[in-house]
Design a protein around this motif. Structure first.
Motif: not given
Length: 1853
Positions: A760, A762-763, A765-770, A772-773
């Motif tokens: 959860r 990681d998911k 975090r990936a969403a947050c990175i997207r 943030q990007k």
């Protein structure tokens, strides 16, 4: 799942550490299969290569995600192992200041060594009725779970509290008992909880001692059974004790003490009652000085002794028994000091006259010889003979110590028995809850027999605990229908067998004790031979042959064999006991040893009685076997332990494990080594291991779906949540053995939740990175566009600037040329003008020189001429003066010569005769004139002599008066002399003052001279100061501006302070009102309790009572807030009680105590009522004084009018008498003196008769007016007195009967009739009487009366003159004072003078204004009173007019029959708004209108308040007919019937609301129609006609107001009972905004047995319920102001309950929950706006909850954040703010926890805030209610009674 998936880079693990036990580290490199080491980085940044064990290849423990750290339940952790448990406890204890944590079914309690505010009554109420998992861990939650299961399952419960010494076991047990006493209530006549707490000082004194680990260590175990009846109220208690450490009586280690009671005795040795004990300091006795530390820091032994004695007294142990106890204890101390000396190697002796032994024998009442003999000898019995053998010294000392221990143990048991007797109850016990306070696992450097028994007991408890945990796990799996696989857990049965089985340690010990020459060494060898090779749990130390090691469940323990046999035998010389039994002076000592003859086995307790489990020798009678006689301590302890285990197995156990965080007793300091040692010993880790062996993590399908919805795709989400969760889990976790699907939950293996959390995270975090990007791209592009736009703008501005610079240069060049041209022209022009001016100046100077020379020549010539002229004139004047002087001298000489010649001629003529003749002629004329004057004088003297004789006559008449005048004059003369003396002294003073004045004048002249010089100097200084003055003016302006600003600020501060003071006064008033209403509630509750007890007393014992089913502990106190005192109910109860009184089993002591308590509370209520009325009394004092003055004035007027009336009556009687005599005389002289009607005498007589008749009519009218006024004024005065004293209404006829002169009433009545008839006089008949001359006498009497009135007016005038004189004197004094002030002001500087005069003027005007205000208030009061009196007089005059219309009656009837001229009713044809009923219909009226009325039908179909209107109309009729009894019975029946219906249906909101509205309406009607002006302002004229006329019902208004308060409080309780289950679910738990908050794992907190089947409430449920309440009250016609108060109370309950649960639930303190709360509060505010109730104060009651929600959402990092929080949270207390910050828990990993430093910053900033330390809001608080007057516009005559009410017996009047 593979290890490579978990042990990746950045994964965190736990590695062992010598100091911190476990240390956290982070992987810097992924772990691969086959690696021999892990690359780690510690938290301090140190890199470390962690070598793996090559044999096991075990990887270090993984850390739980941060989101799981700090959980309430340790089983909620994904990774269940020792470091995770230790870290979670540390985080909760250090960071969050939470001392309680669940570990499955165990409550772990860490001793904070600090008093925490978490044990108050408010906390108890918050936990009462809650499920165990709903609130934060607490000892109260465990107690509530035990109480609830006892009530629900009807099964006995046990709470097992264990832990090390100093871990807080006793405190935890005490709080558990306090909880039971609070939530259940005490059913006995005395509070058992208070008695149990009172026993604590006793048990601590005799059973606690100072050890190296604890200053107050319990050296015995105890099990307290708290008994409950069928209603689950506490009825009694019983205490069992285990394994008292008797060896401490005679031996203490270093830094330890004996039992506290010995030191308390020594500290109190100076008391007179202890002188006979011959005690001294504790250092003087061997039993108390071995530890070399007799003092405990912070403990006063003398004070503790006083507490112990008070506790003995409270438990019923009288003074004689107490002194006996202290006598035995002192004897033990003296026995320890007895010295034994060697006689030889095999014998010993005690020297004679040993002082300590003598004291011991004196105290115990035994002989010195016997005791000294048997201390050094023993008796040996054989089959045929008995030997007395001396014993060596060491055996004698052991015998002495054994005797001391035995006596103390007997004393301890006796005290325990008496405590149990005090706690015993005669009521039959239905169930019980046991609280076991027992020692935990112990291991020391030297472990002996005591540690062996303690650890043996813990082995048994641990086995029971393991079995119970295993059983719960099995039940959970079977309930969820999960395939059951046996869980391998540690079974300590082998260790128990090693101890207690046949040939076990205890068995071998008993066998060795039976051997004649058994020793510790031989017993050790038997142990080695028996168990060393056969039992792996038994070991032998390498370096010792006198010790053994046993592998317990917690740790290995090495026991020293020395002393085991002696302690197990616990032998005491029987002859010594016989000597003590022979004591005939000490009854208590004999009583201690009586039970030895009656001893029974601990296992054979009688049924229903108490079972003694104290470890003590069991002495038998001589006839019994020696085997039974010598039962060892180990055997006794084993038997009592078996009995305890049977008791625990027969109950449902609850476990509390107490942990000692550090050995230094520092508050909130955590020592990991000590903590992990205790966790291993108390079984917490074993619980974790058992849970980890199965499926420790359990989620409901809804919780799993809500938490891991982010891992699902849209296509995976199905309508069936269970199927959705299965599909997702199969994709996420490939190994199906890692989870199981139950009926309602998903079960996970250890670590799976952490894995899912990792997925959860990681998911997310990936969403947050997207996110943030994307956001960063948008921000950078936005920044680029902004920079481009800025560059273009800069270029544009630069180019414009350059162009402007060029234009500026050109303009400047042209301007410079123009300036140069004009400058050169100016220079030339200036040079020319300067030359021209110089030439002109030279010419001017030359011409002026020549003119001056010419002028000087002319001036010299003119001066010479003047000198010549003056010289010539002087010479001419000198010549003239000399010539004139010579001429005058010549004239004088000539004139002198001529005068001499004339003088000679005159002398010659004077000597001639003719001259004398001329002179005589003038004298004769003068003599004649003098003769005539003498004659005239003689005539005057004769007249004067005559006048003198007249004056002498008058003088003789006035001589007496003059004598008195002379006396007065003499006194005046004396005063004059004194004044003369004073005048002389004043003259002397005046002369002295003149001299001083002269000296002052001289000084003044000197000062004036000095002043002139000073003035010159001052003028110089003034010139200097003017400059400074200019500077100071500016400063003055600045200062004035500052002063104005400060004055404005001060004005604002004063206004704010005034507002605060006003608010404070309002709060004080509300507090007083609330206090009164609370006392009223308590009084009513006790009245109802009293009635209930009377009912119970009258009922028979055989009547079955339904059992109590407790669904919510908030209702467990069984309190009712309604009272019912109806006369009808009492009559029914008394009649029923008369029938059943013979069958009832009365408890008169309870009845009398409650009756006395009710009386005391009534007295307290009355006292507080008086306090509440103090302000009203102060307000009424002024009015009372004015009333008294008015009464005096009116009394004087009445006396004067009565006197006048009597005089007129006597005058009238005389006139009648004289008139009759005149008639008789005229009749007798009729023949002699016949006067014809036309004769003059007849006319004169007729005129006199007419005049007298007119005068007589005038007198009659005056008499009648005076009589009527006198009667009406007396009635008005009596009516007013009745109204002021608030007595019962008295009928007007009784007022008339109270008058002494009944004839006055009759005469006034008859005279009024005669006046109304207006008779025509018969002049002829009157003339026959013939005594009209007496009219003149009547007129004289009238004149006298007028003279008396004149005298009265004169006196009044004199009084006014005196008053004016006094005012004049005060004016003079004021003038003098003003002059003094003026003189003082003149001495001041000008500015100060002006300020002082202004201040004085302000003071004077203020005083005048205050005086005028007082006068105005008095005038207003007088006007109001006069208006009220005028109204009463007008009413009485109207009634007299009505009375004048009755038929004529004879004087005899008037006297015989009572006449009521005032109360004759008017015969009206129209309906007057009154209802008449018969006396016998009153019960029917009350029954149909109150008792059997359905509120729903009345509220829908009829006008609001219809019952109140009907009752008031009936009351009006009773008042109209002046029936006092009817008024009283109607009001009493109404009040009692309302109380009865509320008692019967008090839980029905609709009924309570209906009668609250009607009671208030009835109260308003009594006020509106009371006739008081304050309540009649809004009445119509017709309504004013309906006012009550005869009775003042103010007292009943107060009773109705109290009844309304009671109904209001009942209404609030009804609403609270309905709202309470909805609040937490709707405001906190339900997700109004879906998807905002995530669900965290809950662990095993919510046990199946604790979860009740309740519906889920939402915020809409609360709003619908509030709407229902509001609409119901509106339908019933409740006053709008009252509705506002009800709504305010509702919102307070909602806010308080929500905030309290928020403060006690760690899982609710998160950012998302704060958003949910704020949304819910906004919905409540919207509801208020819809109902137009925003101004009722309800929104303000939610302010603490709003601020708590804001606190959850604001930023909590920097000092600025701390300042913002402090200013924002003004409605929260400091403890609440800190609690929320401590409980704040991130739901996601992206949220940050609150740092400890930030919390300390908040505490530092809030340190000065003065607030109560209370953590929770008082949910029982009820705001004081007020009932503002709300008049009704409804006319009474328009009300129609519906036929459905069945009130046809009422008649409209």
């Amino acid at each position: 799942m593979a290890a490579s998936e978990l042990y990746t880079k950045h994964a965190r693990v736990w590695i062992p550490d010598a100091e911190e036990v476990w240390k956290s580290a982070e992987l810097t490199k992924d772990y691969k299969q086959g690696d021999t080491a892990l690359h780690l980085q510690l938290e301090d940044g140190t890199d470390l290569e962690y070598k793996l064990d090559p044999t096991t290849k075990n990887l270090p423990h993984l850390r739980n995600p941060d989101i799981l750290v700090g959980e309430n339940d340790l089983t909620a952790l994904s990774y269940l192992h020792e470091p995770a448990v230790l870290h979670n406890l540390k985080v909760r204890f250090i960071d969050s200041k939470l001392i309680y944590t669940y570990c499955g079914i165990v409550l772990v309690a860490i001793n904070p060594y600090e008093n925490l505010p978490i044990y108050g009554t408010d906390i108890i109420n918050a936990y009462s009725g809650q499920n165990m998992g709903d609130m934060d861990p607490h000892i109260f939650a465990v107690a509530e779970e035990a109480y609830k299961q006892m009530a629900r399952d009807e099964r006995n419960q046990s709470i097992i509290v264990s832990g090390e010494s100093g871990a807080g076991k006793t405190v935890s047990a005490k709080y558990a008992m306090r909880y039971f006493a609070t939530v259940s209530g005490s059913a006995s006549e005395a509070n058992v909880e208070e008695k149990v707490l009172a026993s604590n000082p006793i048990m601590e004194a005799i059973g606690n001692a100072k050890t190296t680990r604890n200053d107050n260590s319990s050296r015995f175990g105890k099990y307290i059974e708290i008994g409950f009846d069928k209603k689950y109220g506490i009825i009694g208690a019983n205490m069992r004790t285990y394994l008292l450490e008797k060896s401490r009586v005679v031996f203490q280690a270093d830094e330890e003490r004996n039992y506290h009671i010995f030191y308390q005795l020594c500290a109190s040795a100076h008391l007179p009652e202890f002188k006979a004990l011959k005690l001294g300091s504790a250092d003087d006795f061997h039993c108390t000085n071995q530890g070399r530390n007799p003092v405990i820091e912070g403990v006063d032994d003398a004070k503790e002794m006083s507490t112990t004695r008070n506790a003995f007294t409270l438990l019923g142990i009288n003074e004689s028994y107490q002194m006996g106890l202290f006598q035995i204890l002192a004897a033990i101390l003296h026995l320890g000091n007895v010295e034994v000396k060697d006689r030889d190697s095999d014998s010993s002796s005690i020297p004679p006259n040993n002082s300590h032994l003598t004291t011991f024998c004196d105290l115990m009442g035994v002989t010195y010889q016997d005791m000294s003999h048997w201390l050094c000898h023993k008796k040996i019995k054989t089959a045929s003979e008995t030997y007395i053998k001396p014993i060596p010294k060491f055996q004698a000392i052991n015998a002495r110590d054994a005797l001391a221990k035995h006596i103390y143990a007997k004393l301890f048991n006796w005290i325990v028995d008496n405590v149990n007797k005090a706690l015993h109850s005669s009521i039959k016990q239905h169930s019980f809850i046991g609280v076991l306070d027992i020692y935990g696992f112990e291991t020391f450097e030297i472990n002996s027999f005591e540690q062996f028994c303690i650890n043996y007991a813990n082995e048994k408890l641990q086995q029971q605990f393991n079995m119970h945990v295993f059983k719960l796990e099995q039940e959970e799996y079977m309930k969820e229908q999960i395939p059951w696989t046996l869980i391998d857990f540690y079974d300590n049965q082998p260790c128990i067998n090693l101890i207690e089985a046949k040939m076990g340690v205890l068995d071998l010990l008993d066998e060795e004790c039976r051997m004649p020459k058994g020793s510790d060494d031989s017993w050790a060898q038997k142990l080695y031979n028996t168990h060393l090779k056969t039992c792996p749990l038994f070991e032998k130390p390498r370096m010792s042959n006198k010790a053994f090691i046993i592998q317990h469940f917690a740790d290995k323990v090495e026991y020293q064999c020395e002393g085991f046999l002696e302690k197990n035998k616990d032998t005491v010389n029987e002859e010594q006991i016989t000597v003590l039994k022979a004591s005939k002076q000490f009854d208590l000592l004999v009583e201690l040893f009586q039970d030895e003859d009656k001893a029974t086995s601990p296992t054979g307790a009688p049924p229903g009685g108490r079972t003694r489990l104290s470890v003590k020798p069991d002495k038998t009678r001589p006839g019994q076997s020696s085997k039974e006689h010598k039962k060892t301590v180990g055997l006794q302890f084993r038997n009592s332990l078996h009995l305890l285990m049977e008791t625990l197995n027969a109950t449902t156990p609850h476990y509390v494990r107490c942990i000692k965080p550090n050995d230094l007793k520092f508050p909130f300091t955590f020592d990991p080594k000590r903590a992990v040692q205790q966790l291993r010993a108390c079984g917490v880790l074993e619980t974790i291991r058992i849970s980890a062996a199965g499926f420790p993590s359990r989620w409901t399908y809804q919780e799993f779906f809500s938490r891991y919805r982010v891992l699902m795709k849209q296509k995976d989400v199905l309508s069936d949540k269970k199927l959705t969760c299965k599909n997702v889990l199969e994709k996420l976790v490939q190994d199906q053995d890692k989870y199981q699907f139950g009926k309602t939950k998903i079960f996970f293996r250890a670590g799976q939740v952490a894995y899912l959390e990792k997925l959860r995270a990681d998911k997310l975090r990936a969403a947050c990175i997207r996110i943030q990007k994307t956001i960063r791209c948008w921000l950078v592009r936005k920044k680029y566009l902004r920079m481009k736009s800025a560059a273009i703008t800069i270029q544009r501005y630069v180019r414009g600037y350059q162009a402007r610079c060029l234009a500026m240069f050109l303009r400047r060049t042209r301007a410079a040329i123009i300036i140069q041209k004009f400058q050169r022209m100016y220079v030339e022009r200036k040079r020319y003008r300067r030359q021209k001016a110089a030439a002109l100046i030279i010419q001017c100077i030359l011409r002026a020189y020549m003119a001056r020379q010419h002028y000087q020549a002319l001036l010299r010539e003119h001066k010479v001429v003047i000198l010549q002229k003056n010289v010539r004139g002087w010479l001419a004047r000198c010549w003239y003066k000399r010539t004139l002087s010579a001429i005058i001298h010549l004239q004088c000489c000539v004139r002198r010569m001529r005068a001499k010649r004339e003088l000679k001629k005159l002398k010659i003529e004077a000597r001639s005769v003719e001259h004398f003749k001329k002179l005589n002629i003038g004298m004769e004329n003068k003599i004649m004139q003098l003769q005539r004057k003498i004659d005239e004088q003689n005539k005057e003297n004769k007249a004067m002599s005559e006048r003198l004789s007249g004056l002498e006559i008058s003088y003789s008449a006035e001589s007496e008066r003059l004598r008195s005048e002379v006396v007065r004059l003499r006194s005046s003369e004396e005063e004059g002399r004194n004044n003369a003396n004073r005048v002389t002294s004043l003259l002397e003073e005046l002369a002295q003052l003149r001299k001083e004045l002269e000296a002052t004048r001289n000084e003044k002249s000197v000062i004036e001279e000095w002043a002139e010089t000073y003035r010159d100097e001052m003028e110089q200084m003034v010139t200097e100061l003017k400059d400074q003055n200019n500077l100071l003016k500016s400063e003055k302006d600045d200062l004035n501006r500052l002063i104005q600003e400060q004055s404005q600020q001060m004005t604002e501060k004063m206004a704010k302070a005034l507002q605060e003071e006003t608010k404070q006064l309002e709060n004080d008033l509300n507090e007083e009102r609330s206090r009164y209403q609370n006392l009223l509630t308590e009084h009513l509750r006790l009245e109802e309790r009293y009635d209930d007890l009377k009912e119970e007393i009258t009922l028979t014992v055989h009547v079955p009572k339904p059992g109590h089913r407790r669904t919510d502990s908030t209702h467990s106190s069984n309190e009712s807030e309604c009272t019912y005192n109806s006369e009808f109910a009492e009559s029914e109860e008394s009649s029923r009680g008369g029938e059943d009184v013979t069958k009832a089993a009365l408890d008169m002591s309870l009845f009398l105590k409650l009756q006395k308590r009710v009386t005391e509370l009534e007295q307290e209520k009355q006292a507080l009522q008086k306090e509440l009325d103090t302000r009203e009394e102060q307000f009424q004092r002024a009015r009372a004084r004015d009333d008294e003055e008015h009464k005096k004035a009116r009394g004087a007027e009445l006396e004067y009018e009565s006197l006048k009336r009597q005089e007129l009556e006597s005058e009238n009687k005389k006139l009648k008498h004289d008139l009759n005599e005149m008639r008789q005389s005229l009749a007798e002289n009729a023949g002699a003196d016949k006067a014809t009607p036309g004769s003059p005498a007849y006319k004169v007589l007729l005129d006199q008769l007419n005049a007298s008749t007119e005068e007589l009519e005038v007198r009659k009218e005056e008499v009648l007016i005076l009589r009527s006024q006198l009667v009406s004024q007396k009635e008005a005065m009596q009516h007013k007195d009745e109204k002021e004293t608030m007595t019962d209404a008295i009928m007007y006829t009784e007022d008339v009967k109270k008058m002494k002169d009944t004839g006055e009433i009759t005469q006034a009545y008859m005279g009024l009739k005669e006046t109304n008839r207006s008779p025509t006089p018969n002049y002829h008949e009157l003339n026959e009487d013939g005594e009209l001359y007496l009219v003149y006498e009547g007129l004289k009497e009238t004149n006298r009366l007028l003279e008396s009135q004149l005298q009265t007016q004169r006196k009044t005038h004199e009084n006014e003159v005196e008053v004016l004189r006094g005012e004049l004197q005060s004016v003079k004094e004021e003038n003098n004072r003003q002059q003094q002030l003026l003189a003082q002001n003149l001495q001041l500087p000008p500015e100060a003078r002006i300020e002082a005069s202004l201040q004085h003027e302000i003071t004077r005007l203020t005083n005048e204004n205050l005086d005028l205000m007082e006068q105005l208030e008095k005038q207003d009061k007088t006007v109001r009173k006069l208006k009220k009196q005028l109204k009463v007089f007008a009413k009485k005059i109207g009634e007299l007019e009505v009375g004048g219309q009755v038929e004529n009656v004879s004087p005899g009837q008037t006297v015989d029959e009572p006449i009521r001229p005032v109360n004759i009713p008017r015969k009206e044809k129209d309906f007057q708004g009154m209802l008449e009923y018969k006396k016998e219909d009153e019960l029917k009226l009350v029954k149909n209108l109150i008792l059997e009325l359905k509120p729903r039908g009345v509220a829908v179909n009829f006008i609001p308040g219809l019952p109140a209107y009907i009752l008031f109309m009936c009351l009006r009729h009773a008042d109209y007919i002046n029936d006092d009894q009817k008024v009283r019975t109607l009001l009493t029946s109404t009040i009692n019937s309302i109380k009865k219906i509320l008692k019967k249906r008090g839980d029905d909101f609709e009924t309570v609301s209906f009668w609250l509205a009607n009671t208030c309406r009835f109260l308003h009607c009594l006020k509106q129609y009371s006739g008081e002006e304050a309540f009649m302002k809004h009445n119509t004229p017709r309504q004013n006609e309906h006012c009550l006329s005869n009775f003042d019902l103010a007292e009943y208004r107060q009773v109705l107001s109290d009844l309304a308060i009671q109904i209001y409080q009942q209404l609030i309780k009804c609403m609270e009972n309905i709202l309470q289950p909805m609040i937490v679910s709707g405001m906190l738990e339900h997700e109004t905004i879906q998807g905002v908050s995530g669900v965290k794992p809950t662990g095993l907190r919510k046990r199946t047995s604790s979860i009740a089947d309740e519906g889920t409430y939402t915020l809409d449920s609360i709003l619908r319920q509030l709407t229902s309440f509001h609409s119901t009250m509106c339908q019933h016609g409740t006053d709008p102001e009252l509705i506002k108060q009800v709504v305010k109370q509702q919102f307070y309950i909602i806010g308080a309950v929500t905030l309290n649960n928020l403060l006690l639930r760690k899982d609710m303190c998160s950012w998302s929950k704060g958003m949910q709360i704020r949304y819910n509060v906004s919905q409540l505010e919207e509801w208020l706006r819809d109902k137009n109730l925003m101004n009722c104060g309800a929104r303000e009651t939610l302010e603490p909850l709003i601020q708590a929600a804001q606190l959850l959402q604001v930023k909590k990092k920097t000092d600025e954040d701390a300042e913002a929080i402090c200013s924002m949270c003004s409605a929260l207390t400091t403890s609440q703010i800190v609690k929320v910050l401590n409980l704040y828990t991130p739901v996601n990993e992206f949220e940050e926890r609150v740092s400890i430093s930030f919390i300390r910053t908040i505490q530092a900033r809030l340190r000065d805030r003065k607030q109560t330390p209370q953590l929770l809001m008082d949910t029982k608080l009820i705001y004081p209610v007020t009932f503002p007057f709300n008049p009704s516009s409804l006319a009474l005559e328009t009300i129609h009674i519906p036929s459905s009410l069945n009130l046809s017996f009422l008649t409209r009047v």
